[in-house]
Design an enzyme around this catalytic site. Structure first.
Site, PDB file in Angstrom:
ATOM      1  N   TYR A   1     -15.403 -12.612   9.877  1.00 22.77           N
ATOM      2  CA  TYR A   1     -14.659 -13.826   9.562  1.00 22.77           C
ATOM      3  C   TYR A   1     -13.638 -13.548   8.466  1.00 22.77           C
ATOM      4  O   TYR A   1     -12.477 -13.978   8.543  1.00 22.77           O
ATOM      5  CB  TYR A   1     -15.646 -14.910   9.125  1.00 22.77           C
TER       6      TYR A   1
ATOM      7  N   SER B   1      -8.598 -19.102   5.004  1.00 20.89           N
ATOM      8  CA  SER B   1      -9.891 -19.346   4.359  1.00 20.89           C
ATOM      9  C   SER B   1      -9.897 -18.752   2.961  1.00 20.89           C
ATOM     10  O   SER B   1      -9.090 -17.866   2.640  1.00 20.89           O
ATOM     11  CB  SER B   1     -10.999 -18.687   5.190  1.00 20.89           C
TER      12      SER B   1
END
Length: 271
Positions: A165, A152
């Site tokens: 995350y 990400s």
């Protein structure tokens, strides 16, 4: 298609195949002639996905599997090998953030429940490691295979409000490099491990923080687009070509990379 980029006939296991990203890649792979094994923890999602994939004229099966359960994953591997004799590709797509793992604008890190931190880090980190451990062993015995993980933009620099995350995706990037090295050194050049790092795409998990109820952009969206040289969000289908490339012979000397697919977000300082 240039044969170098072909994945025709390859057996591809896709975790999280019942979701939007996994479904998009599964469709793309079926159209490219791959044999798709759709894995998801939700049977109802799998039934619809397999029906959709076979309607495209491809070979596809669905197997209920839990990426956080080693024994469940071993059963998946056994079923696939029994049916098709091998596993050529593993796409670790299962992951994402959780509502409880996203801090509200008026919350701080100290307000985050430990249970939510554990949930999101477990899903993204171990949900990548465990399938790689089980399916990767099949590839090690074959001396061939390609594993693709999903990192990400949150692994490149700090993105507010998503601490768990961010930490988990940073771990995924590092694990990708580690496993690529491990596989090549111990099992030969035939096994490659890479990752993609998607930029900003509007999906079910992040829609509420990027789009207002009236359809206008949130302040967070405006900040994202201001740091994206292309000036737009990505379309989920724009990940498919990069994934296929990394799984093909065209990428035969590429291992241990994390490829940004982000409209330039990771390259731009904002100035």
């Amino acid at each position: 298609m240039n044969e170098q980029f072909s994945i025709e006939g390859k057996v591809a296991v896709i975790t999280g195949a019942g979701g939007v990203l996994g479904g998009s890649i599964a469709q793309s792979f079926v159209k490219a002639g791959a044999k798709v094994v759709a894995i998801d923890i939700r049977p109802e999602n799998l039934d619809a996905r397999v029906e959709e994939l076979t309607a495209l004229g491809g070979e596809a099966i669905g197997i209920v599997g839990n990426v956080l359960d080693i024994e469940s994953l071993k059963k998946v591997a056994d079923q696939v090998v029994e049916k098709w004799g091998r596993i050529d590709i593993l796409l670790n797509i299962a992951g994402g953030n959780t509502p409880g793992g996203t801090l509200a604008p008026d919350q701080s890190f100290f307000d985050m429940p430990v249970s939510e931190w554990e949930k999101v880090t477990n899903l993204n980190m171990n949900g990548t490691v465990y399938p790689s451990m089980v399916i990767g062993k099949v590839m090690a015995e074959q001396k061939s295979g390609s594993i693709i993980n999903v990192s990400s933009m949150a692994a490149y620099s700090a993105i507010t409000r998503v601490p768990g995350y961010s930490a988990a995706k940073t771990a995924v990037s590092n694990f990708t490099q580690w496993l690529a090295t491990e596989m090549a050194l111990k099992y030969g050049e035939g096994i490659r491990v890479n990752a993609i790092a998607p930029g900003f795409f509007i999906g079910d998990q992040n829609r509420a923080v990027l789009i207002n109820p009236d359809g206008s952009l949130t302040d967070r969206s405006k900040k994202v687009l201001a740091k994206t040289p292309m000036g737009r969000f990505g379309d989920i289908s724009e990940l498919n070509g990069a994934v296929q490339f990394l799984c093909s012979e065209a990428a035969s000397f590429i291992t241990g990379v994390v490829l940004p697919i982000d409209g330039g977000f990771s390259a731009f300082s904002g100035v």
